[in-house]
Design a protein around this motif. Structure first.
Motif, PDB file in Angstrom:
ATOM      1  N   LEU A 274       0.812  -1.220   0.000  1.00  0.00           N
ATOM      2  CA  LEU A 274       0.000   0.000   0.000  1.00  0.00           C
ATOM      3  C   LEU A 274       0.844   1.267   0.000  1.00  0.00           C
ATOM      4  CD1 LEU A 274      -2.886  -1.067   2.380  1.00  0.00           C
ATOM      5  CD2 LEU A 274      -2.982  -0.732  -0.102  1.00  0.00           C
ATOM      6  N   GLY A 275       2.126   1.136   0.261  1.00  0.00           N
ATOM      7  CA  GLY A 275       3.027   2.283   0.206  1.00  0.00           C
ATOM      8  C   GLY A 275       3.444   2.648  -1.211  1.00  0.00           C
ATOM      9  N   LYS A 276       3.130   1.806  -2.182  1.00  0.00           N
ATOM     10  CA  LYS A 276       3.459   2.114  -3.575  1.00  0.00           C
ATOM     11  C   LYS A 276       2.552   3.269  -4.041  1.00  0.00           C
ATOM     12  CE  LYS A 276       6.226   0.080  -5.149  1.00  0.00           C
ATOM     13  NZ  LYS A 276       7.663   0.387  -4.924  1.00  0.00           N
TER      14      LYS A 276
ATOM     15  N   MET B  72      10.789  -7.987  -5.299  1.00  0.00           N
ATOM     16  CA  MET B  72       9.746  -8.688  -6.058  1.00  0.00           C
ATOM     17  C   MET B  72       8.473  -7.839  -6.150  1.00  0.00           C
ATOM     18  SD  MET B  72       9.875 -12.711  -5.098  1.00  0.00           S
ATOM     19  CE  MET B  72      10.991 -13.049  -3.763  1.00  0.00           C
ATOM     20  N   ILE B  73       8.122  -7.191  -5.049  1.00  0.00           N
ATOM     21  CA  ILE B  73       6.938  -6.314  -5.054  1.00  0.00           C
ATOM     22  C   ILE B  73       7.175  -5.130  -5.991  1.00  0.00           C
ATOM     23  CG2 ILE B  73       5.584  -4.706  -3.640  1.00  0.00           C
ATOM     24  CD1 ILE B  73       6.027  -6.731  -1.279  1.00  0.00           C
TER      25      ILE B  73
ATOM     26  N   PRO C   6      10.360   9.723 -11.952  1.00  0.00           N
ATOM     27  CA  PRO C   6      10.544   8.763 -13.048  1.00  0.00           C
ATOM     28  C   PRO C   6      10.876   7.355 -12.577  1.00  0.00           C
ATOM     29  CG  PRO C   6      12.415  10.244 -12.905  1.00  0.00           C
ATOM     30  CD  PRO C   6      11.384  10.748 -11.947  1.00  0.00           C
ATOM     31  N   ASP C   7      11.307   7.205 -11.331  1.00  0.00           N
ATOM     32  CA  ASP C   7      11.645   5.884 -10.813  1.00  0.00           C
ATOM     33  C   ASP C   7      10.426   4.987 -10.662  1.00  0.00           C
ATOM     34  OD1 ASP C   7      14.282   6.587 -10.729  1.00  0.00           O
ATOM     35  OD2 ASP C   7      14.284   7.039  -8.581  1.00  0.00           O
ATOM     36  N   ILE C   8       9.244   5.548 -10.776  1.00  0.00           N
ATOM     37  CA  ILE C   8       8.023   4.759 -10.657  1.00  0.00           C
ATOM     38  C   ILE C   8       7.958   3.679 -11.734  1.00  0.00           C
ATOM     39  CG2 ILE C   8       6.515   6.201 -12.072  1.00  0.00           C
ATOM     40  CD1 ILE C   8       4.381   5.793  -9.920  1.00  0.00           C
ATOM     41  N   LEU C   9       8.662   3.881 -12.825  1.00  0.00           N
ATOM     42  CA  LEU C   9       8.610   2.947 -13.948  1.00  0.00           C
ATOM     43  C   LEU C   9       9.660   1.851 -13.865  1.00  0.00           C
ATOM     44  CD1 LEU C   9       8.072   5.567 -16.783  1.00  0.00           C
ATOM     45  CD2 LEU C   9       6.332   4.208 -15.618  1.00  0.00           C
TER      46      LEU C   9
END
Length: 126
Positions: free
Chosen positions: A11-13, A95-96, A121-124
């Motif tokens: 849920l922290g994503k 892995m998550i 941009p690190d979200i990708l």
């Protein structure tokens, strides 16, 4: 990583939400309506389904006995990870992150770009 820690990390994503379409025992984690993980809340040790690159999925199954083909999922693209304490926490986090990044990268370009602007941009990348 136990079930509670896994739930908090999932849920922290960015923009992750929790849904229960299969009943109260299985949390489905989604980003922009797309599932990137499930988390079983009913059994003692817990388990997660995570999306995975097919080659990496096979390698993880060879390395960790607690990683098995995805339960009730496409076994080529999903792994079930038993939260029995045998996998290092850093590897579970990786892995998550990988599962989340695969799903974000599959979103339409405009949505991906908007998310990258809001969250970096690190979200990708996992």
């Amino acid at each position: 990583m136990d079930v509670d820690a896994a739930r908090q990390y999932l849920l922290g994503k960015p923009e992750a939400i929790e849904d229960y379409p299969f009943g109260p025992d299985v949390a489905v984690m989604k980003v922009r309506g797309k599932m990137f993980a499930t988390l079983s809340l009913s059994d003692g040790e817990g388990r997660m389904n995570l999306k995975c690159d097919p080659d990496q999925a096979l390698a993880l199954r060879d390395i960790f006995p607690a990683v098995i083909p995805g339960y009730h999922m496409n076994k080529k693209h999903w792994n079930t990870v038993l939260l029995d304490g045998s996998i290092p926490e850093g590897e579970l986090s990786r892995m998550i992150d990988h599962s989340y990044a695969l799903v974000v990268r599959s979103l339409p370009k405009a949505i991906r770009e908007g998310m990258a602007l809001r969250h970096g941009p690190d979200i990708l990348t996992p």
